[in-house]
Design an enzyme around this catalytic site. Structure first.
Site, PDB file in Angstrom:
ATOM      1  N   HIS A 137       0.837  -1.214   0.000  1.00 32.60           N
ATOM      2  CA  HIS A 137       0.000   0.000   0.000  1.00 32.60           C
ATOM      3  C   HIS A 137       0.870   1.262   0.000  1.00 32.60           C
ATOM      4  CE1 HIS A 137      -2.952   3.017   0.936  1.00 32.60           C
ATOM      5  NE2 HIS A 137      -2.132   3.430   1.894  1.00 32.60           N
ATOM      6  N   HIS A 142       1.298   4.943  -2.861  1.00 35.32           N
ATOM      7  CA  HIS A 142       1.587   6.364  -2.632  1.00 35.32           C
ATOM      8  C   HIS A 142       2.777   6.937  -3.395  1.00 35.32           C
ATOM      9  CE1 HIS A 142      -1.231   7.339   0.627  1.00 35.32           C
ATOM     10  NE2 HIS A 142      -0.977   6.163   1.171  1.00 35.32           N
ATOM     11  N   GLU A 183      -5.829   9.255  -0.285  1.00 34.20           N
ATOM     12  CA  GLU A 183      -6.171   7.831  -0.202  1.00 34.20           C
ATOM     13  C   GLU A 183      -7.226   7.385  -1.214  1.00 34.20           C
ATOM     14  OE1 GLU A 183      -4.472   5.696   1.320  1.00 34.20           O
ATOM     15  OE2 GLU A 183      -3.508   6.699   3.016  1.00 34.20           O
ATOM     16  N   SER A 202      -3.892   0.500  -4.564  1.00 38.24           N
ATOM     17  CA  SER A 202      -3.292  -0.695  -3.987  1.00 38.24           C
ATOM     18  C   SER A 202      -4.336  -1.783  -3.727  1.00 38.24           C
ATOM     19  CB  SER A 202      -2.545  -0.346  -2.693  1.00 38.24           C
ATOM     20  OG  SER A 202      -3.416   0.227  -1.743  1.00 38.24           O
TER      21      SER A 202
HETATM   22 FE    FE Z   1      -2.085   5.301   2.757  1.00 33.83          FE
END
Ligand code: FE
Ligand code: PHE
Length: 296
Positions: A137, A142, A183, A202
């Site tokens: 993730h 990111h 997010e 993700s």
């Molecule tokens: Fe995150």
């Protein structure tokens, strides 16, 4: 992850870090020798599955970033190698951390263009969902966008905003902004709707759901609205907010938030799935499959 929530160390983080220690700022050397063949195989499985989904779904800025970073499809990346590309592109650096870290420490890192990345990877029996972030993730989700100069500046500004919000009672509102942009953000492009949020990128199921399902709402970005909106951390989002560009996001969040926090602090929170009269509705969700439990 909502950085304003109370900080508790999850069991998996405790187990993965047994025998390792971190600094007062929660950074640690990336323990490369701890990765097993099974860990690298988990990375390869997740990577292959997500990369196949990205064309036509992830925004171009993300695709450009992941290509330029030269992220390995086969093995868990060595942060030192990625950092050479990141440093050259935007001056950001990855730092290894044991797992979730306290909000104030997290903000300080972002404010200094350091992105905390959980060093360990999920277990093969929980490939699809885990409640706390792991390296897949944090890194796959990111880091590619941190290669983009505008997004890179936005995340740093967010970190500085977090340091400041602490004394202004704005942490919950600021956490929602992170949730609905960094997010779970979507972006409108000439080629169609695309994903930029790491929580979506993700997750294979949410990569489909966020763009293709009729169930969730898709609303135009609205800063104050987002700051009052509750969200889901245990299911797909009921509502996604859509930006038109990273410049729009950067500009909208550039003004001083102190007066904003004061002005909206007493307004009621908005349930995660509600649509309000002033909303710019791109898609009104059918609500099919929505959980009936309490929003966060
Ligand atoms: Fe995150
Ligand atoms: N402009 C915000 C403030 O003054 C900081 C911020 C920037 C917050 C970007 C989020 C994103 O507090």
């Amino acid at each position: 992850m909502n950085q304003a929530e109370e900080f508790v160390v999850p069991d998996i983080t405790v187990r993965k870090n047994a025998g390792l220690s971190h600094d007062t700022d929660y950074t640690m050397p990336q323990p490369l020798d701890r990765y097993t063949a099974a860990d690298h195989a988990t990375w390869a499985t997740l990577y292959a599955r997500q990369v196949a989904l990205l064309p036509g779904r992830a925004c171009d800025e993300y695709l450009d970033g992941i290509a330029a970073l030269e992220v390995s499809p086969q093995r868990i990346p060595d942060f030192a190698e990625l950092n050479r590309h990141l440093m050259a592109a935007t001056g950001w650096q990855l730092v290894a951390v044991p797992g979730l870290i306290p909000g104030d420490v997290f903000f300080e890192h972002l404010a200094h263009r350091r992105f905390p990345v959980t060093w360990w990877i999920r277990e093969p029996d929980s490939l699809d969902y885990l409640p706390e972030p792991d390296i897949f993730h944090d890194l796959f989700g990111h880091v590619p966008l941190l290669m983009n100069p505008v997004f890179a500046d936005y995340v740093q500004a967010y970190g500085k905003g977090g340091v400041k919000a602490d004394s202004l009672g704005g942490l919950d509102m600021l956490a929602r902004l992170y949730w609905f942009t960094v997010e779970f953000g979507l972006i409108n492009t000439p080629k169609g709707l695309r994903i930029y949020g790491a929580g979506i990128l993700s997750s294979s199921s949410e990569s489909h759901y966020s763009l293709e399902s009729d169930s969730p709402n898709r609303l135009g970005f609205d800063l104050m609205r987002i700051m009052k909106t509750r969200y889901r951390y245990d299911s797909f989002q009921k509502t996604y907010f859509v930006i038109d560009s990273f410049e729009q996001l950067f500009k909208a969040t550039e003004p001083d938030f102190a007066p904003l926090y004061a002005a909206i602090a007493d307004r009621p929170d908005i349930p995660a799935g509600d649509i309000l009269p002033g909303d710019k509705v791109l898609h009104q969700g059918t609500q099919e499959g929505w959980p009936d439990t309490e929003d966060a």
